[in-house]
Design a protein around this motif. Structure first.
Motif, mmCIF file in Angstrom:
data_model
loop_
_atom_site.group_PDB
_atom_site.id
_atom_site.type_symbol
_atom_site.label_atom_id
_atom_site.label_comp_id
_atom_site.label_asym_id
_atom_site.label_seq_id
_atom_site.Cartn_x
_atom_site.Cartn_y
_atom_site.Cartn_z
ATOM 1 N N UNK A 170 0.834 -1.204 0.000
ATOM 2 C CA UNK A 170 0.000 0.000 0.000
ATOM 3 C C UNK A 170 0.864 1.248 0.000
ATOM 4 N N UNK B 141 2.515 1.621 -3.419
ATOM 5 C CA UNK B 141 1.608 2.031 -4.498
ATOM 6 C C UNK B 141 1.198 3.496 -4.353
ATOM 7 N N UNK B 142 1.179 4.006 -3.130
ATOM 8 C CA UNK B 142 0.812 5.414 -2.936
ATOM 9 C C UNK B 142 1.999 6.353 -3.111
ATOM 10 N N UNK B 143 3.180 5.945 -2.586
ATOM 11 C CA UNK B 143 4.317 6.866 -2.532
ATOM 12 C C UNK B 143 5.360 6.649 -3.599
ATOM 13 N N UNK B 144 5.446 5.408 -4.089
ATOM 14 C CA UNK B 144 6.429 5.122 -5.126
ATOM 15 C C UNK B 144 7.874 5.273 -4.721
ATOM 16 N N UNK B 145 8.293 4.746 -3.550
ATOM 17 C CA UNK B 145 9.708 4.864 -3.170
ATOM 18 C C UNK B 145 10.621 4.081 -4.100
ATOM 19 N N UNK C 285 2.159 -9.516 -4.456
ATOM 20 C CA UNK C 285 0.784 -9.670 -4.947
ATOM 21 C C UNK C 285 0.036 -8.344 -4.989
ATOM 22 N N UNK C 286 0.330 -7.415 -4.056
ATOM 23 C CA UNK C 286 -0.499 -6.209 -3.939
ATOM 24 C C UNK C 286 0.154 -4.930 -4.449
ATOM 25 N N UNK D 184 1.323 -2.206 -7.038
ATOM 26 C CA UNK D 184 0.751 -1.870 -8.334
ATOM 27 C C UNK D 184 1.831 -1.694 -9.403
ATOM 28 N N UNK D 185 1.750 -2.535 -10.419
ATOM 29 C CA UNK D 185 2.583 -2.408 -11.630
ATOM 30 C C UNK D 185 4.046 -2.022 -11.373
ATOM 31 N N UNK D 186 4.514 -0.935 -12.019
ATOM 32 C CA UNK D 186 5.938 -0.596 -11.970
ATOM 33 C C UNK D 186 6.423 -0.310 -10.553
ATOM 34 N N UNK D 187 5.491 0.021 -9.634
ATOM 35 C CA UNK D 187 5.907 0.275 -8.254
ATOM 36 C C UNK D 187 6.575 -0.959 -7.662
ATOM 37 N N UNK E 97 8.810 -2.630 -8.796
ATOM 38 C CA UNK E 97 10.260 -2.640 -9.006
ATOM 39 C C UNK E 97 11.017 -2.278 -7.731
ATOM 40 N N UNK E 98 10.315 -1.641 -6.808
ATOM 41 C CA UNK E 98 10.948 -1.165 -5.573
ATOM 42 C C UNK E 98 11.374 -2.352 -4.706
ATOM 43 N N UNK E 99 12.680 -2.501 -4.464
ATOM 44 C CA UNK E 99 13.132 -3.641 -3.663
ATOM 45 C C UNK E 99 12.949 -3.402 -2.159
#
Lengths: 385, 385
Positions: free
Chosen positions: A317, A320-324, A350-351, A353-356, A358-360
């Motif tokens: 969550x 998906x909201x912040x995109x770190x 699983x949760x 969103x898409x390109x987000x 990529x965040x390890x």
């Protein structure tokens, strides 16, 4: 010798830019400093002068003198032991202390067990611990005027007030002023997760990132967020409350009054309560619950797995909201990572969103002393406006 | 006459600060401008000069001349019709267009029904609509060189590319270059929710806030976030995906591949699917579902109520993580607010963490033309570096 109220060392934007750059990366040539800060070389030279005169910076011998390149290139470096910074973390059962240099390296550490947790006793013990650390080296005592304290809960940094903490009896405690009076140091305070987030952003895994998050798991679940290079503090002083976002509307009631919070499912006490119920042993302690799960008790394992899914869903969550760019996961909850790590990662994947996605997620077990270092970095920050 | 690639009008930090301040608040005296931007009066005067010469600013007659106060005070004001900006919103079934002045006031609006939605047809229709709007006033045609397009989906603003959109066949569409070739205008594109968020932050309910969020509900559910005064874009180009955070681990599968997303419960198509199932009528259309619920059908009402709870829980999550000062809720979903508004507010209040709950939700029905205005503001932003 030092005023008990802290004053910024630098105020002009150019000086601020140069000092903060050199704290993170040092040495750098003036040319490189100009490039990285967007200042002109003249502005860099002018801004560096008072910092050189004050002993905070020094010039290194010329690195190379290209033929015909004019004046030799003297890189600038921070002088780490020009000033020292004390840091303390207040945990539920102990104080952890450190003295750091200007580049945030821990030069000495110490701890005190908390026998009582009322503000009066804790403040007296902080003063005792800090004095002991400062007395360990004459230069610490001579060149330390700032102390930063990291504490969990609702901290009003500007007013030096702990508005609320899980420590019993801590409501509107004027922590900064009380410890300042007891130590003669300029004291700043910060929420411990925020302090650790800034530490990781300035000096750790977050260096150079514009979007960064640190998640702590264990007795409490929280997060610190960096967006566009700055710590997120929220308009009403609340932000990053990962422990109190709802991931399961049918979940258990939380101590905050809400339902289905991550913390209500995945804090160590929530896990313990779950295992106690599952194995019908109301006297079980947390280490016993861990042992049961490690020994393969299916009910106990399920409780840990559900905790892992709640944590992973919560981090997804946040992402998906912040995109770190990167999320660091830390806290004493990592000690039981073998029991819920797979579920954290599974739910996260699983949760997200898409390109987000990529965040390890980087696991980073941090000893308690690192939290004290977070306190010291809160003190280092007071060098800046 | 105009280059088809847009160049910033201002580049120096002082000019940027003054022009952006005056776009939001105008007129202001030089003294007031200096106070609000933190610049010296000399810097304000120097930075204003090229903008005055270029006709973007003008001086108003002296407001008052205090005796002995030296030179008279001439407030500075933006000259709204110095330049115009075209804006277009691409929706699922129509194009909406506008021409705005420098202060983002809509001077004319228009629309085109979409008969086909392939990129080629849509680009041709955009050019047709924009030309019609620009031809409605000679000054629009003369003084418009920038067009901004707002479109839902994954937009690469820097490269002018729509990577993905719900419009059929839209994958990696070079929208900016195609429309620039067709219109001769410099074209910038932006995700529609982000464009609307900037619009509300610069010119609407978000003015002056450091932390702000805009939530859209309807066919899609999304949000735009402002933190420390800047739009959150995310390290991987994903942020604000409110529609795709999980609020119910036992919830329905989402078109994004995950489970329990807000959008899987509360988008208009999710609501329609829910009502169809609940009343066993697979041919029901959305207006029919709304009518059933308004007529008191308990099963239909429950589907809307569950959607409201999912939206309210999602907004609470956003608020507990980001701490906005204010949240604006908009989108065509407001048309059925009577059917789920109470549940949105109830879930929001129940799940918001402590002081974050001070953040008010403001309902703001926005006509489609406002989304086109968001496009025009994307074009206005290209005046800045």
């Amino acid at each position: 010798m030092f005023p008990s109220h802290s004053h910024p060392l630098v105020t002009a934007p150019a000086e601020t830019a140069i000092l903060s750059m050199l704290l993170a990366v040092s040495p750098l040539s003036r040319v490189e400093l100009a490039r990285r800060t967007g200042l002109s070389s003249t502005a860099v030279t002018k801004a560096a002068r008072p910092l050189l005169q004050g002993g905070y910076l020094h010039e290194l011998p010329p690195e190379r003198t290209a033929p015909g390149a004019g004046r030799p290139v003297n890189p600038l470096a921070v002088t780490p032991d020009r000033e020292f910074f004390a840091g303390v973390k207040i945990s539920a059962d102990a104080l952890y202390g450190t003295v750091c240099d200007l580049r945030a390296r821990m030069r000495v550490t110490g701890r005190r067990r908390l026998t009582a947790r009322d503000p009066r006793t804790v403040c007296a013990l902080i003063a005792e611990l800090v004095n002991e650390l400062l007395d360990s080296e004459p230069e610490f005592r001579e060149r330390t005027s700032r102390l930063g304290i990291a504490v969990s809960g609702d901290v009003d940094r500007d007013r030096g007030l702990v508005r609320y903490s899980v420590l019993p009896g801590w409501r509107d405690v004027p922590l900064a002023a009380t410890v300042a009076a007891a130590t003669g140091l300029a004291v700043s305070i910060e929420n411990d997760v925020k302090a650790l987030t800034v530490t990781e952003h300035w000096f750790g895994d977050g260096i150079g990132t514009e979007y960064f998050a640190l998640v702590t798991i264990g007795a409490g679940i929280g997060s610190g967020l960096v967006v566009n290079g700055e710590l997120v503090t929220g308009a009403y002083g609340v932000a990053g409350e990962l422990g109190h976002i709802c991931v399961d509307r049918a979940g258990p009631r939380c101590h905050c009054g809400s339902v289905g919070c991550v913390e209500a499912i995945a804090s160590s006490s929530a896990i313990l309560a779950g295992v106690r119920l599952a194995v019908a042993d109301p006297d079980l302690a947390f280490p016993g619950a861990v042992r049961l799960a490690r020994d393969g008790n299916p009910a106990a394992r399920q409780v840990f797995a559900a905790a892992g899914r709640a944590i992973g869903t919560g981090i997804a969550t946040l992402v998906s909201l912040l995109g770190p760019e990167r999320v660091v996961v830390t806290g004493e909850g990592l000690d039981t990572f073998d029991l819920f790590g797979a579920q954290i990662e599974e739910a996260y994947t699983a949760h997200c969103f898409k390109a987000a996605a990529k965040c390890p997620l980087t696991l980073r077990p941090l000893p308690w002393e690192e939290w004290a270092r977070g306190g010291a970095i809160t003190a280092i920050q007071t060098l800046f406006p």
